[in-house]
Scaffold this motif. Structure first.
Motif, PDB file in Angstrom:
ATOM      1  N   ARG A 143      -0.865   3.287   3.414  1.00 17.51           N
ATOM      2  CA  ARG A 143      -1.126   1.849   3.546  1.00 17.51           C
ATOM      3  C   ARG A 143      -2.638   1.587   3.546  1.00 17.51           C
ATOM      4  O   ARG A 143      -3.231   1.172   4.529  1.00 17.51           O
ATOM      5  CB  ARG A 143      -0.507   1.329   4.842  1.00 17.51           C
ATOM      6  N   CYS A 164       5.301  -4.145  -1.153  1.00 19.47           N
ATOM      7  CA  CYS A 164       4.605  -5.127  -0.308  1.00 19.47           C
ATOM      8  C   CYS A 164       5.534  -6.176   0.296  1.00 19.47           C
ATOM      9  O   CYS A 164       5.045  -7.112   0.948  1.00 19.47           O
ATOM     10  CB  CYS A 164       3.508  -5.822  -1.106  1.00 19.47           C
ATOM     11  N   GLU A 205       7.750  -8.284   2.677  1.00 20.20           N
ATOM     12  CA  GLU A 205       7.835  -8.414   4.139  1.00 20.20           C
ATOM     13  C   GLU A 205       9.282  -8.345   4.614  1.00 20.20           C
ATOM     14  O   GLU A 205       9.551  -7.922   5.745  1.00 20.20           O
ATOM     15  CB  GLU A 205       7.217  -9.748   4.571  1.00 20.20           C
ATOM     16  N   LYS A 206      10.219  -8.766   3.755  1.00 21.02           N
ATOM     17  CA  LYS A 206      11.637  -8.694   4.082  1.00 21.02           C
ATOM     18  C   LYS A 206      12.311  -7.684   3.162  1.00 21.02           C
ATOM     19  O   LYS A 206      11.867  -7.474   2.035  1.00 21.02           O
ATOM     20  CB  LYS A 206      12.284 -10.068   3.921  1.00 21.02           C
TER      21      LYS A 206
END
Length: 366
Positions: free
Chosen positions: A110, A22, A24-25
């Motif tokens: 997802r 999960c 984001e980076k």
């Protein structure tokens, strides 16, 4: 005792995989994890490709000399069946580990099911552990007269909590030596064992493996090491027959045996917590009653003092009023004027018409 030892999923590994999936980076991870049962994990991922992770697993065999240190083919097949599109077995495994998996997190959809898939991957240690015990229970119906087949097999899931399997014709006996550090734990566990035996012997649980508890070792463990038989919680025994290892029952039976000691300790800890909460609540109620009683006694004492003071004040007031009246009456008598003078009346008045004098204090009477 944490619930992690009863849950099939590793909570720490599940948390790291969720964080990696999960994120984001891009994340670079290199973690070593150690959990119940001497299980070790090593998970790695590169920031250049964070959706590709490598998971290495190491755990000692349940029984030295009976089960090989390397994973069997059946265990490998069970691991592959976790998530075929996500999990790939790397051979040879990383040095120092029994199994290395390549995890392609991009293959996890997802949607709301991603959490379930990651939990299945995080249960790899339970798959490996269960497969080792299943290989022993699969032979419960075997009629092969193997040499030493009746000799107890010592299994070690946790270094301080070994248990034994005794293979006999058409059945397997599982014996759990129970040890505790505190006497209170022994008392709670003994009551739990007796209740468990009573419930297990009822008609409602006729399909469950018969169980028994004894303070002394069963005859099947004669000849075993003294340190393995020295307990303070007795010995709990399960009698496993062929119908308990058929179909889906095999997996439930295996996991129940592996976590029986952990479940007993969890029950003892929960019972002690419940007793402490009840005692604390009872103590608070008793303290409240004592405070209420003291308040009522103080109020009664205060009212009694006020009543005594009021009576004293009333008596003092009556005394002052009476004294004032006598003085007023005396002054009026003195102001009376006589038109006629009577010879000797002055001496008569001084002698017989005297008014009592009031003192401000009490006079001691002899």
């Amino acid at each position: 005792m944490r619930m992690a030892c009863i849950d099939r999923t590793s909570p720490a590994l599940n948390q790291i995989l969720l964080k990696l999936y999960c994120a984001e980076k891009p994340l670079e991870i290199d973690h070593h994890l150690y959990e119940f049962g001497s299980v070790e994990y090593h998970i790695q991922s590169q920031a250049s490709n964070p959706q590709l992770a490598y998971l290495s697993v190491s755990m000692p065999p349940l029984c030295h000399g009976v089960l090989p240190n390397e994973l069997s083919s059946k265990t490998i097949e069970m691991v592959k069946g976790l998530c075929p599109n996500v999990v790939e077995i790397i051979e040879p495994a990383k040095e120092g580990y029994q199994l290395t998996l390549k995890l392609d997190l991009n293959q996890i959809p997802r949607n709301k099911d991603y959490d379930k898939i990651i939990r299945e991957i995080s249960s790899v240690h339970s798959v490996i552990l269960s497969s080792q015990l299943k290989e022993m229970l699969w032979n419960v119906n075997s009629d092969d007269a193997l040499q030493g087949m009746y000799k107890p097999i010592k299994l070690v899931y946790h270094p301080r909590e070994p248990f034994f399997l005794i293979r006999q014709p058409q059945r397997i006996i599982a014996v759990f030596p129970i040890r505790f550090k505190e006497k209170s734990d022994v008392t709670i566990a003994t009551a739990f064992f007796q209740e468990l035996v009573d419930v297990g012997s009822s008609d409602k649980w006729a399909k469950a493996p018969p169980c028994n508890w004894s303070a002394i070792p069963p005859p099947e463990l004669r000849g075993e090491a003294f340190e393995d038989l020295s307990t303070n919680g007795g010995f709990f025994t399960f009698d496993i027959s062929s119908r308990h290892v058929e179909g889906n029952r095999l997996d439930k039976t295996v996991w129940s045996l592996l976590n029986f000691s952990a479940y007993v300790r969890y029950h003892v800890k929960s019972t002690k917590g419940f007793i402490q909460r009840r005692m604390r609540k009872r103590l608070e109620s008793l303290v409240e009653v004592l405070h209420q009683t003291n308040s009522e006694e103080n109020e009664q004492t205060k009212q009694h003092k006020v009543h005594r003071y009021t009576k004293k004040l009333v008596r003092s007031t009556k005394y002052v009023i009476l004294k004032q009246r006598w003085q007023t009456f005396g002054r009026k008598i003195k102001r009376i004027g006589f038109r006629l003078k009577i010879h000797g009346f002055t001496r008569f008045r001084q002698r017989w018409l005297r008014f009592p004098k009031f003192s401000t204090g009490y006079t001691k009477i002899d």
